[in-house]
Write a protein that holds these residues in place. Structure first.
Motif, PDB file in Angstrom:
ATOM      1  N   ALA A  55      -2.659   3.324   3.853  1.00 20.31           N
ATOM      2  CA  ALA A  55      -1.367   2.690   4.135  1.00 20.31           C
ATOM      3  C   ALA A  55      -0.998   2.826   5.598  1.00 20.31           C
ATOM      4  O   ALA A  55      -0.530   1.860   6.227  1.00 20.31           O
ATOM      5  N   VAL A  77      -4.119   3.960  -6.469  1.00 21.54           N
ATOM      6  CA  VAL A  77      -4.400   2.571  -6.113  1.00 21.54           C
ATOM      7  C   VAL A  77      -5.264   1.979  -7.208  1.00 21.54           C
ATOM      8  O   VAL A  77      -6.404   2.406  -7.414  1.00 21.54           O
ATOM      9  N   LEU A 136       0.826  -1.208   0.000  1.00 21.02           N
ATOM     10  CA  LEU A 136       0.000   0.000   0.000  1.00 21.02           C
ATOM     11  C   LEU A 136       0.859   1.257   0.000  1.00 21.02           C
ATOM     12  O   LEU A 136       0.485   2.270  -0.586  1.00 21.02           O
TER      13      LEU A 136
END
Length: 389
Positions: A343, A155, A145
Motif C-alpha cells: 500500500a 489481501v 490497498l
C-alpha cells in the motif's frame, strides 16, 4: 475538504496559493493566537461531543478490530467535523482522519439499516474508510490497498473487488470538487547508480525512524488526558506549537507543504534537521492532548525530511536526484510505520505520479525499512491507537 479549505482561508485571510504561504504572511503573534484558538476549539468541542453523545469510541481501527465494524454515527461525524476545523486552523495532524471516519461510520449505519451481518459490516466499514482516503488524495488504488492491507489485514480477491469499487467511485465523485492531478509535483528524477545505493542505505535508517515514530504515537495515545483535562490540554499544547511556528512556520498544518518543499530542495540542511525533530514532537503532542486527527501526511512528511536530509550528505559523495532521495525516504518510513509495504509503495507512486525511474530503488528502500521495523516487532500507527484491554 470544503470545510477544511474554508476554515483555512477564513482564518489565514487568503484566497489562493499554498497554506504555508498564508502562514508566513501573517505576524508571529497571530500564529500563536490562531493555534491557541484551535486548541480551545479542540478541547471544548470534543468535551461537548463526548457529553452529548455519551460513551463510545470513534476510531476506525477500534471499530474494525474490536467493535465488529460498528461506529456511532453522531460521535463519528461530529469528530470528523472538529478534525477538519482544527487541521484547517493549523493543527499538526493529518486531514485524512475525517473522511476515513465519516466513510466508515456511514457504511456502518447503512449496514445496520440493511441488517447486514458482522463480517460484511466490517468489510463495508473498511471500504468506506479506504474510499475516504482515496478521494481526499486522489489515490484510488492506494486507497483500496490501504483497505485491504492495513484495515482488514488480508489481501484476497473476494475482498479486493468491493475495496477497488468503492475507492474508484469515491475518487471519481471527488473530481467534481477536487483537482484530479497529483498531490505532489515531483521534478524529473532519473534512475542512477547513486539512487540505487541510496535506497540500500535509507531503508534501514527509515525503518529505525519509523520505529521511533510509532512508539511516540503510542506513548502520546496512551497518555491522552482524562476527566476535565481534555478541556485545557489542547489549548496548552497547541499554543506551544504556535510558538514553535514563529521560527518554523512549516510546522503548522498536516505536513503537505513540507513534503513539497523537500521535493523542490527548498530547505537547507539545518532547517531539515530542525523540522525532522520538531514535526514529530508537534504531532505527538497534538494527538496526546486529546485532539483527533490523521497521521498519514505527518508520517510522509517525516520520511521526506529524513530522505532529504540524508540525501544532502549522500550527494556530497555521490550526486544523484534530490527529489528521488526524498521520495525514497517518505515511502520507506510510511511503509514501516503502517506495516503495509504494498500500500505504501502504490500510495507514493500515485501521490507523485511517477513510476519508471523510482520503482526499483523505492522497492529496495521499502524492503530495508520493513526488515528493520519487523526486527523490532513494530505495530502499525493505526493499531497502536487501539484501546488496551
Amino acid at each position: 475538504m470544503t470545510l477544511l479549505r474554508a476554515t483555512a482561508h477564513l482564518v489565514y485571510s487568503y484566497q489562493s496559493g499554498s497554506f504555508l504561504s498564508a502562514v508566513e504572511q501573517i505576524g508571529a503573534s497571530r500564529r500563536v493566537v490562531t493555534l491557541s484558538v484551535a486548541g480551545a476549539v479542540a478541547g471544548i468541542g470534543w468535551w461537548l461531543l463526548r457529553w452529548w453523545t455519551g460513551p463510545g469510541g470513534s476510531e476506525v481501527s477500534t471499530a474494525l478490530w474490536r467493535d465488529e465494524g460498528r461506529l456511532p454515527l453522531r460521535r463519528s461525524l461530529g469528530s470528523a467535523v472538529l478534525s477538519m476545523v482544527i487541521v484547517g486552523m493549523g493543527a499538526s495532524l493529518g486531514r485524512e482522519a475525517a473522511p476515513r471516519l465519516a466513510g466508515a461510520a456511514l457504511a456502518s449505519r447503512l449496514s445496520d439499516w440493511a441488517r447486514i451481518g458482522t463480517a460484511h459490516r466490517r468489510l463495508l466499514a473498511a471500504c468506506g474508510a479506504g474510499a475516504g482516503m482515496a478521494c481526499v488524495y486522489n489515490v484510488p488504488l492506494g486507497g483500496a490497498l490501504l483497505t485491504l492491507e492495513v484495515m482488514l489485514g488480508v489481501v484476497s480477491l473476494r475482498l479486493a473487488l468491493p475495496a477497488l469499487a468503492t475507492s474508484a467511485i469515491a475518487t471519481a465523485v471527488s473530481w467534481t470538487v477536487l483537482p484530479p492531478g497529483p498531490t505532489y509535483q515531483l521534478p524529473k528524477a532519473t534512475l542512477s547508480a547513486s539512487l540505487i545505493g541510496f535506497a540500500v542505505l535509507i531503508g534501514p535508517l527509515a525503518g529505525l525512524a519509523a520505529v521511533g515514530w510509532v512508539r511516540m504515537m503510542r506513548i502520546a495515545h496512551e497518555h491522552r488526558p482524562t476527566g476535565w483535562r481534555p478541556l485545557v490540554s489542547p489549548l496548552l499544547v497547541f499554543t506551544a506549537v504556535g510558538a514553535l511556528a514563529i521560527p518554523y512556520p512549516q510546522l503548522l498544518g498536516n505536513g503537505k507543504d513540507i513534503v513539497q518543499l523537500t521535493l523542490g530542495t527548498q530547505l537547507t540542511a539545518p532547517v531539515l534537521l530542525a523540522l525532522l525533530v520538531l514535526k514529530p514532537i508537534a504531532t505527538a503532542g497534538s494527538l496526546g492532548s486529546g485532539a483527533s486527527g490523521g497521521l498519514f501526511t505527518p508520517t510522509v512528511a517525516t520520511g521526506a525530511l529524513l530522505g532529504a536530509l540524508a540525501g544532502h550528505g549522500w550527494a556530497l559523495a555521490w550526486p544523484g536526484p534530490a527529489a528521488g532521495f526524498t521520495v525514497l525516504g517518505a515511502a520507506a518510513v510510511l511503509a514501516a510505520a503502517m506495516q503495509a509495504p504494498v500500500a505504501a509503495t502504490v500510495l507514493m507512486l500515485e501521490l507523485t505520479r511517477t513510476i519508471d525511474a523510482l520503482m526499483v530503488p523505492l522497492l529496495l528502500a521499502v524492503t530495508g525499512a520493513m526488515l528493520v521495523s519487523r526486527r523490532f516487532d513494530t505495530p502499525s500507527i493505526y493499531s497502536v491507537r487501539l484501546p488496551t484491554q
